[in-house]
Design an enzyme around this catalytic site. Structure first.
Site, mmCIF file in Angstrom:
data_model
loop_
_atom_site.group_PDB
_atom_site.id
_atom_site.type_symbol
_atom_site.label_atom_id
_atom_site.label_comp_id
_atom_site.label_asym_id
_atom_site.label_seq_id
_atom_site.Cartn_x
_atom_site.Cartn_y
_atom_site.Cartn_z
ATOM 1 N N CYS A 5 4.273 1.099 -7.728
ATOM 2 C CA CYS A 5 5.182 -0.011 -7.441
ATOM 3 C C CYS A 5 5.957 -0.365 -8.709
ATOM 4 O O CYS A 5 5.536 -0.036 -9.810
ATOM 5 C CB CYS A 5 4.440 -1.210 -6.856
ATOM 6 S SG CYS A 5 3.533 -2.231 -8.008
ATOM 7 N N CYS A 11 0.861 -1.178 0.000
ATOM 8 C CA CYS A 11 0.000 0.000 0.000
ATOM 9 C C CYS A 11 0.900 1.231 0.000
ATOM 10 O O CYS A 11 2.122 1.108 -0.133
ATOM 11 C CB CYS A 11 -1.003 -0.008 1.153
ATOM 12 S SG CYS A 11 -0.301 0.230 2.793
ATOM 13 N N CYS A 65 -4.242 -0.519 -2.781
ATOM 14 C CA CYS A 65 -4.680 0.829 -3.123
ATOM 15 C C CYS A 65 -4.145 1.184 -4.498
ATOM 16 O O CYS A 65 -3.172 0.589 -4.966
ATOM 17 C CB CYS A 65 -4.204 1.847 -2.091
ATOM 18 S SG CYS A 65 -2.426 2.078 -2.027
#
Length: 137
Positions: free
Chosen positions: A91, A11, A84
């Site tokens: 990422c 997250c 999320c």
């Protein structure tokens, strides 16, 4: 030889959602079959309200701490679960061989209202995360 399956929960700040997911996964998934970690695209510190609502459900995450994504673990993970949109968008690129699940959960740390109303938001997100983790079994 049996290799443990590596699961990575991600997250934004590794302060609430991914920490709760890590706590549930460590409690519910067999430790001899799964290696479980969580991280964030940033480090925000462990949110005490996440600790509080997890304790209400019998899971102690108070010894966990906020971490940034470890690229070595990320690249070797079998399953990456983003919790999320921010984590999904920021990422590193997830390889085609890695299973990826995405759940766009609101950040309970951004909840507004009275303390009890904010805790209710944490509880709601906690319960959603619990269902996600239980579906992994």
């Amino acid at each position: 030889m049996f290799l443990m399956k590596k699961i990575y929960f991600l997250c934004t700040g590794n302060s609430c959602r991914s920490q709760m997911a890590e706590g549930y996964a460590k409690a519910f998934l067999p430790q001899n079959k799964f290696e479980i970690r969580s991280a964030g695209v940033e480090v925000h510190g462990l949110n005490p309200d996440a600790v509080k609502v997890m304790l209400e459900d019998g899971i102690d995450i108070s010894q966990q701490y906020s971490k940034k994504i470890d690229l070595g673990y990320f690249k070797s993970s079998d399953l990456i679960i983003t919790l999320c949109g921010d984590a999904k968008d920021k990422c590193p690129v997830i390889s085609a061989e890695t299973q990826h699940l995405h759940y766009p959960l609101a950040d309970p740390g951004n909840a507004v209202g009275s303390y009890e109303e904010r805790l209710d938001v944490f509880r709601n997100i906690r319960d959603k995360i619990k269902k996600i983790v239980l579906s992994l079994e």
